[in-house]
Design a protein around this motif. Sequence first.
Motif, PDB file in Angstrom:
ATOM      1  N   SER A  91       0.701  -1.278   0.191  1.00 48.50           N
ATOM      2  CA  SER A  91      -0.013  -0.071   0.049  1.00 48.50           C
ATOM      3  C   SER A  91       0.993   1.126   0.055  1.00 48.50           C
ATOM      4  O   SER A  91       1.953   1.276   0.657  1.00 48.50           O
ATOM      5  CB  SER A  91      -0.676   0.000   1.118  1.00 48.50           C
ATOM      6  OG  SER A  91      -1.698  -1.013   1.161  1.00 48.50           O
ATOM      7  N   GLN A  92       0.133   2.234  -0.580  1.00 49.97           N
ATOM      8  CA  GLN A  92       1.113   3.617  -0.620  1.00 49.97           C
ATOM      9  C   GLN A  92       1.311   4.250   0.745  1.00 49.97           C
ATOM     10  O   GLN A  92       0.121   4.074   1.335  1.00 49.97           O
ATOM     11  CB  GLN A  92       0.704   4.433  -1.618  1.00 49.97           C
ATOM     12  CG  GLN A  92      -0.826   4.913  -1.641  1.00 49.97           C
ATOM     13  CD  GLN A  92      -1.506   5.301  -2.767  1.00 49.97           C
ATOM     14  OE1 GLN A  92      -0.761   5.714  -3.777  1.00 49.97           O
ATOM     15  NE2 GLN A  92      -2.700   5.325  -2.817  1.00 49.97           N
ATOM     16  N   GLN A  93       2.207   4.696   1.019  1.00 54.75           N
ATOM     17  CA  GLN A  93       2.233   5.351   2.321  1.00 54.75           C
ATOM     18  C   GLN A  93       1.565   6.972   2.179  1.00 54.75           C
ATOM     19  O   GLN A  93       1.375   7.450   2.982  1.00 54.75           O
ATOM     20  CB  GLN A  93       3.850   5.577   2.689  1.00 54.75           C
ATOM     21  CG  GLN A  93       4.255   4.290   2.776  1.00 54.75           C
ATOM     22  CD  GLN A  93       5.904   3.948   2.571  1.00 54.75           C
ATOM     23  OE1 GLN A  93       6.699   5.105   3.108  1.00 54.75           O
ATOM     24  NE2 GLN A  93       6.319   2.838   2.301  1.00 54.75           N
ATOM     25  N   LEU A  94       1.750   7.330   1.057  1.00 55.94           N
ATOM     26  CA  LEU A  94       1.500   8.766   0.800  1.00 55.94           C
ATOM     27  C   LEU A  94       0.455   8.599  -0.587  1.00 55.94           C
ATOM     28  O   LEU A  94       0.833   7.830  -1.467  1.00 55.94           O
ATOM     29  CB  LEU A  94       2.487   9.645   0.364  1.00 55.94           C
ATOM     30  CG  LEU A  94       3.638   9.976   1.568  1.00 55.94           C
ATOM     31  CD1 LEU A  94       4.437  10.871   0.995  1.00 55.94           C
ATOM     32  CD2 LEU A  94       2.728  10.838   2.462  1.00 55.94           C
ATOM     33  N   HIS A  95      -0.546   9.437  -0.586  1.00 50.57           N
ATOM     34  CA  HIS A  95      -1.312   9.349  -1.777  1.00 50.57           C
ATOM     35  C   HIS A  95      -1.620  10.887  -2.141  1.00 50.57           C
ATOM     36  O   HIS A  95      -1.707  11.716  -1.325  1.00 50.57           O
ATOM     37  CB  HIS A  95      -2.736   8.714  -1.930  1.00 50.57           C
ATOM     38  CG  HIS A  95      -3.645   9.245  -1.120  1.00 50.57           C
ATOM     39  ND1 HIS A  95      -4.209   8.876   0.332  1.00 50.57           N
ATOM     40  CD2 HIS A  95      -4.458  10.230  -1.254  1.00 50.57           C
ATOM     41  CE1 HIS A  95      -5.142   9.320   0.542  1.00 50.57           C
ATOM     42  NE2 HIS A  95      -5.373  10.283  -0.170  1.00 50.57           N
ATOM     43  N   LEU A  96      -1.605  11.190  -3.543  1.00 55.19           N
ATOM     44  CA  LEU A  96      -1.879  12.407  -4.048  1.00 55.19           C
ATOM     45  C   LEU A  96      -3.613  12.557  -4.184  1.00 55.19           C
ATOM     46  O   LEU A  96      -3.991  12.029  -4.943  1.00 55.19           O
ATOM     47  CB  LEU A  96      -1.153  12.640  -5.113  1.00 55.19           C
ATOM     48  CG  LEU A  96      -1.508  14.161  -5.987  1.00 55.19           C
ATOM     49  CD1 LEU A  96      -0.429  15.196  -5.217  1.00 55.19           C
ATOM     50  CD2 LEU A  96      -0.898  13.835  -7.531  1.00 55.19           C
ATOM     51  N   ASN A  97      -3.926  13.897  -3.592  1.00 56.32           N
ATOM     52  CA  ASN A  97      -5.272  14.055  -3.958  1.00 56.32           C
ATOM     53  C   ASN A  97      -5.420  15.192  -5.312  1.00 56.32           C
ATOM     54  O   ASN A  97      -4.726  16.164  -5.063  1.00 56.32           O
ATOM     55  CB  ASN A  97      -5.988  15.001  -2.838  1.00 56.32           C
ATOM     56  CG  ASN A  97      -7.466  15.389  -3.170  1.00 56.32           C
ATOM     57  OD1 ASN A  97      -7.881  15.099  -4.536  1.00 56.32           O
ATOM     58  ND2 ASN A  97      -8.058  15.864  -2.409  1.00 56.32           N
TER      59      ASN A  97
END
Length: 807
Positions: A411-417
Amino acid sequence: MSVWQFGFQGFDPADEGRREALCTLGNGYFATRGAAPESTADDVHYPGTYLAGCYNRLTTQVAGRAVEDESLVNAPNWLLLTFRVDDGPWFDLRRVEVLDHEQELDLERGILVRRLRFRDDGGRTTRVVQRRFVHMSAPHLAGLDTALVAEDWSGRITFRCGIDGRVTNSGVARYHALDSQHLTDHHTFQPAPDTVVLHTRTSQSRVRIAEAARARVFVDGEPVDVAHTLIQQNDLIAHDITVHLDQRSEARIEKIIALRTSRDPATSEPVVEVVDEARCAPGFDELCRSHALAWARLHREFHCGLSMSEEAQRSVRLHLFHLLQTVSPNSSDLDVGVPARGLHGEAYRGHVFWDELFVLPTLTLRRPRLARALLMYRYRRLDRARRAAAEAGLPGAMFPWQSGSNGREESQQLHLNPRSGRWLPDHTHLQRHVGIAIAHNIHHYHRATGDDEFRDEFGAEMLLEITRFFAALAHYDRSRDRYVIRGVVGPDEYHTAYPGREDPGIDNNAYTNVMTAWLCRTAAQVLHELPAERHHQLVEQLDLRHGEIDRWKRIAQRMYVPFHGDGIISQFEGYNQLDELDWDGYRQRYGDIHRLDRILEAEGDDPNRYQASKQADVLMLFYLLSAEELAGLLDGLGYPMPTGTIPANIEYYLQRTSHGSTLSAVVHAWVLARSHRHRALEFFDHALAADVHDTQRGTTSEGIHLAAMSGSIDLLQRCFAGIEVRDGALRLNPQWPTELGDLELTLRYRGQPLAITVTGRTATVRTAPGHARPPITCACGDRTVLLGAGETARFSLEHRPWQDDST
Ligand code: BGC
C-alpha cells in the motif's frame, strides 16, 4: 453490430485512453492495451504491455520522504508499426484528414480490428485495416497484421516494424512525481533477416524480458522478398521495409511476436526462447485460427446465454472477455494473483487487493483449477504474512492490503489528491479485513469444489493462521464482557481515523468484527472436519493449543458489534455520532460526488467527520452471508436479528454512500435483489456501465475494474439465478428478473459439466452425457434430486410468493 462486437467509431483523442483500456487484448500471461500501433506515449495514447506478476520496485523522494513503490512493469512495446509514403512524414493520425476510423473488438474470436481511411497532405487516399491478437493457447505469441491499400495513388510505401523499449510507467497522472523507469540494460539484435530482438531487465527485481518480432510482407497477397533495413538503438529496434504500390494495390505486413521472461516455466533463457518461437511460429491467419479455437472452448465453458437488451448482453460478454484475458487457463501455472485493474493499465500499480472475493465465484464454478491457482498465490505468501503479523507483535498471518511480488505490504504510504494537489498520509493498509476475504475464498472454494486435497494441504493452514491473527487482534474488554477490535479500517476507505484522534484506524468495524466471529466459528469447524492425521499434523506444526481454540469459540460468541437506533448496525463504533453530510448540497455543487473524499479534502474538510461512506461496508455482511447465516451468527453473539433488520440497514446506508468504488454497485445490487428488484437492476446496470461508460470519470483509461466486471457475472449466477453450493448440494433459489429474459449458463460442479436454464422462479439443470461420473445432488426448495450423467431435472418455486415491493 452483434452482441459479440464491441467498438468505437471515429477518432476522439479525449476518449482514446478509455478505448485503449477497453480494447486491451490479453491471455492471462500478458496483455497489451488497444493503443494505435504507430503511437508512443503522449497526451492521447498510452501503449502498455503488462506481464502477469512482473513487478519492480523504485524509490522516489516525495514530500520530503523516500517512498518505495512496487509496480506492474510496462514491458517494451511490441506493437510498434508505422508507415510513410515516399519520403513523407511517418503516419500520424492527427496530421492527416481522417475519413473513417473504427475500432472493433471481436469478443468471440479475441481479435481487435482497426479500420482506417485517410487523406494525407499530398491528397492521397489510403485505406488501412489492422488486426491483432494475443494468443490464448500459445501464451507467448501475439500478432499484428496491417493491410494498406493505395486507393488513388501509386508510389513507395515504407513500413517501420519493430520493438520499442523506451517505455516507462507513466500511464497514471497521479503518479507522475514518482520514478517510472523500471527497465534497464537494454540490448537489441537481429537474429534473422526478418526478425529483431530486444531484451532488457527490470531494475530491481531483475526479471529479464525478451521480445522477438518477425515481419513478413505481401503485395496483393503474394509474399515479397524485399530488403529489411535495420534501425537499431539500444532501446529500440526495427526494420524499415519498402515496397512499391500501384494504385488500388494492397501491401500487407504481418508481424508475429514472441515474449518471455526469466520468470517463466519451461524456459532455458528468455532470449533463446523468443528467437526460437518467432522463427517457428506459423503465419498470422493460422495463429488466428488456433487462437479463435482456444476462445471458443473458453466461451463454451463460460457460456452465459442471455436475452436481455443487446447493450446489456454486450457488456456482460465484454466483462467475461476481460476477466478471461486477465486470468485464464494460462495463469494456472503462474504464480499470480488477481490484479484489481486487470492487466489493462497502471492504476493501483497492478496490485492485488481483496477484489478476488468478487472474482473467484465466477471461476470456481467453471475452472476450479484456475481458482485454486489464484488461492495458491496467497499460500506462497503465507510465510510473509506470518512475518508481517509477527512484526506487528501478533501471531498468525496478516495478509497485506495491497500485494505484489512477494506478499509484502505494497500500500502506498502517501497518496496524492489530484483536486488539492496535496500528498496525504495513507492509512488504507489498515484494512485487515483482506485476510477475512482470503479465508472466505478458501472456504467457498472448498465448498463449491469438494477439493479436499487443497483444503488439507494448503487451505486449512492459511485459514487457521488467518484466524489466529484475527483472534489475537481482538481484545477482551472486561467492561463490556465482549471482544473488541481497535485501530482498523473497514471496506469503506473514507474512514481511516476518528476526527481529532491522532492514531489512525477506527474501532469495532462491524464488518470486520462479525466476520471475525464467522472466521473463528469456521476455523473451529474446518479443524474438526480435517482427516485425523492432517488434523494432528497441523495442530502440531502450528502449535495450536486447546486454549487458543477455546478462545476462538468464545470470540464467536462474544464479539462486540456496535448498533445504534433501531437495529442499525453501526459501521463502526461512533459512526452515528459523526455529522450528517448535506448530500443534496454537495450533489448540487459538484454534480459527480463519487469521490467525495477528494472533494472534502480539497475544501480543507475531512471525510472522517461525516456519516458518509465510499462503498458498501456494513452491507458487505448481507453480501457475503445469507440472511440465515447472519442471523445465526448474530444470534450466537447474543444480538438477535429482528425481521426488518436487513431492509432497515440497507436504507440507512444507501442514503449515506457515494459509491466511490465500482464494487459498491455489485454489492448494492446483490443486497437489494430479493426485496427491491427494480433498484437492484439499476445497480446491476451501474455495474455493467462502470467501465463501458467510465462512470468513475477518467479511471477506466488507467485500467478496467475487474471486480465489478466479474461481480456483474456473479450477480447473474449466484444472486439472480440463486445458484449456490451448500451442504454438499448445488442449490437453486431462482429469483430471476423476468425483464432480463431467460438465462442459460454452463457450470462445472464436482467435475460434472452442467447446463442450467433459469427463468423467473423455475430452473432446469442438465448434466452432460458421458462416462459414468458420480451423480451430483441438486436441490431447490424442499426438493432434492440426484442427477447422473446425461440427466435433466426441472425445478419450480412458482407457487412461492415473490417477495417484491417494486411491482
Ligand atoms: C476500493 C477497494 C478495492 C480497490 C481495488 C478501491 O477503490 O475501495 O475496496 O479493493 O479499489 O479495486
